[in-house]
Write a protein that holds these residues in place. Structure first.
Motif, PDB file in Angstrom:
ATOM      1  N   ILE A 190       0.874  -1.170   0.000  1.00 28.89           N
ATOM      2  CA  ILE A 190       0.000   0.000   0.000  1.00 28.89           C
ATOM      3  C   ILE A 190       0.906   1.214   0.000  1.00 28.89           C
ATOM      4  O   ILE A 190       1.800   1.342   0.819  1.00 28.89           O
ATOM      5  N   LYS A 238       2.340   5.147  -0.203  1.00 26.75           N
ATOM      6  CA  LYS A 238       2.119   6.460   0.406  1.00 26.75           C
ATOM      7  C   LYS A 238       1.983   7.493  -0.700  1.00 26.75           C
ATOM      8  O   LYS A 238       2.783   7.563  -1.611  1.00 26.75           O
ATOM      9  N   SER A 297     -12.748  -0.701   0.920  1.00 31.52           N
ATOM     10  CA  SER A 297     -11.600  -0.082   1.571  1.00 31.52           C
ATOM     11  C   SER A 297     -10.922  -1.139   2.423  1.00 31.52           C
ATOM     12  O   SER A 297     -11.477  -2.204   2.683  1.00 31.52           O
ATOM     13  N   ARG A 337      -7.806  -1.982   5.673  1.00 32.69           N
ATOM     14  CA  ARG A 337      -7.011  -1.479   6.791  1.00 32.69           C
ATOM     15  C   ARG A 337      -6.124  -2.614   7.282  1.00 32.69           C
ATOM     16  O   ARG A 337      -6.422  -3.789   7.055  1.00 32.69           O
ATOM     17  N   TYR A 361      -7.764   2.648   3.886  1.00 27.71           N
ATOM     18  CA  TYR A 361      -7.106   2.802   2.597  1.00 27.71           C
ATOM     19  C   TYR A 361      -8.114   2.441   1.506  1.00 27.71           C
ATOM     20  O   TYR A 361      -8.791   1.416   1.607  1.00 27.71           O
ATOM     21  N   PRO A 384      -5.094   7.645  -0.220  1.00 29.83           N
ATOM     22  CA  PRO A 384      -5.621   7.619   1.139  1.00 29.83           C
ATOM     23  C   PRO A 384      -5.688   9.032   1.733  1.00 29.83           C
ATOM     24  O   PRO A 384      -5.040   9.953   1.238  1.00 29.83           O
TER      25      PRO A 384
END
Ligand SMILES: [Fe+2]
Length: 367
Positions: free
Chosen positions: A2, A4, A159, A161, A322, A330
């Motif tokens: 994931i 950034k 979504s 997490r 996310y 995000p």
């Protein structure tokens, strides 16, 4: 992985306002909303009607009914969908297993067009129970990565997490970096965990079974139990217990820190990404599916496709998760947690391994 993404979006002011509004609601689908079902449905329907009348009268796109175990900030998300499509949304909140039981009991007479969960295992168990419709949608298969939807395309993650190790920034210098490390005797009496009855715990243990096999998973869970954890049935309270010194480390979901940091940017708890030299951090998802007996399947599909595309940012930001679509950014605070490797390969298998996880939790004396 994931990623950034530091850049911000044009809609961030609006989204920020919604996020702040969402922070008032505390903790999980499985905690506080058990008795909120039928009454909530009536209330929220009225609220949605009021809103649409006040703003603009949408074209009559019909009405859909949603049963949702994911409720953080959901109302403004549905209102935006209504504004854009003219389809009214009635919704009922509850925990995932309870909403599944309700769907099974209602059978062909269910008013529910869409079911949403806060846990992958629970939506897969609904698929196995035959209460979900298989969906043929290029929009969904293009927006949602294959690992994050079922093989039969009868549920879709919206979504995601990670369930991570968290540690006090004031008292812990070398936190564990694996789930097994949480069972090190060093953390005896210093550990907080969510109880065994919660889907988050069950899916975490299911992920251990998938990655390590049942014997090793049992050893790991036993080592946690041997550390005499303080069991707290709220991730928010777990974060606060680490901040307040009731425990030094814990296991909790990432999005709660996003919510807490919004209230206090200096909140003294940090995320430690587990299993970064291997499979990655355990990831769980918020999902949506069309029910097998949906009275309005077209409206249901319109909602899920919207949540996966135009509404994806709003939905993910509202709950600090996310986005399931890797091309959607995000929330700024969530992006600030940094990059990590996620155990996406396990997501589809969590449901099949949930019964074995429950057995391990029971056998090890995990409360
Ligand atoms: Fe939660």
């Amino acid at each position: 992985m994931i990623r950034k993404h530091p850049r911000y979006l044009l809609g961030s002011l609006l989204v920020g306002a919604l996020v702040l509004g969402a922070c008032g609601s505390d903790d999980d689908s499985s905690d506080a909303t058990t008795d909120a079902t039928a009454d909530t449905a009536t209330d929220t329907t009225e609220a949605a009607t009021d809103t649409t009348e006040a703003d603009a009268t949408p074209a009559d796109g019909g009405t859909i009914t949603v049963y949702t175990g994911r409720h953080y900030g959901i109302e403004p998300v549905f209102e935006q969908f209504t504004t854009e499509t003219g389809i009214e949304v009635r919704f009922t909140t509850g925990n995932d297993p309870e909403l599944r039981e309700r769907l099974i009991a209602e059978g062909a007479n269910t008013p529910a067009d869409v079911v949403m969960t806060a846990d992958a295992a629970n939506i897969e168990l609904s698929a196995e129970a035959g209460i979900l419709a298989s969906v043929d949608s290029a929009v969904l298969t293009e927006a949602i990565p294959e690992e994050l939807r079922s093989e039969d395309n009868d549920w879709f993650s919206l979504s995601q997490r990670a369930r991570v190790i968290i540690a006090s920034t004031e008292r812990v210098e070398n936190p564990p970096t694996t789930y097994a490390g949480v069972g090190d005797p060093e953390w005896q009496g210093k550990l907080c965990l969510r109880p065994s009855t919660h889907p988050y715990t069950q899916s975490l243990v299911a992920s251990l079974i998938i990655a390590e096999g049942p014997e090793r998973a049992t050893e790991i869970v036993q080592s946690w139990v041997d550390n005499d954890p303080l069991y707290i049935n709220s991730d928010t309270d777990i974060y606060k217990a680490v901040a307040d010194g009731e425990c030094d480390i814990a296991i909790a979901n990432t999005y709660y820190l996003g919510r807490l940091l919004t209230e206090d940017p200096d909140f003294p708890v940090e995320i430690v990404w587990p299993e970064q030299d291997g499979r990655g951090a355990h990831v769980n998802v918020s999902t949506a599916a069309i029910t097998a007996n949906a009275p309005n399947p077209e409206g249901a599909l319109a909602l899920i496709e919207w949540l996966a595309t135009d509404g994806q940012q709003l939905f993910a930001d509202a709950n600090f998760e996310y986005p399931a679509d890797p091309d959607v950014e995000p929330n700024e605070i969530v992006a600030g947690f940094g990059e990590f490797t996620a155990d996406l390969a396990a997501v589809r298998q969590l449901g099949a391994n949930q019964p074995a996880a429950v057995e391990i939790l029971s056998a090890t004396g995990y409360e």
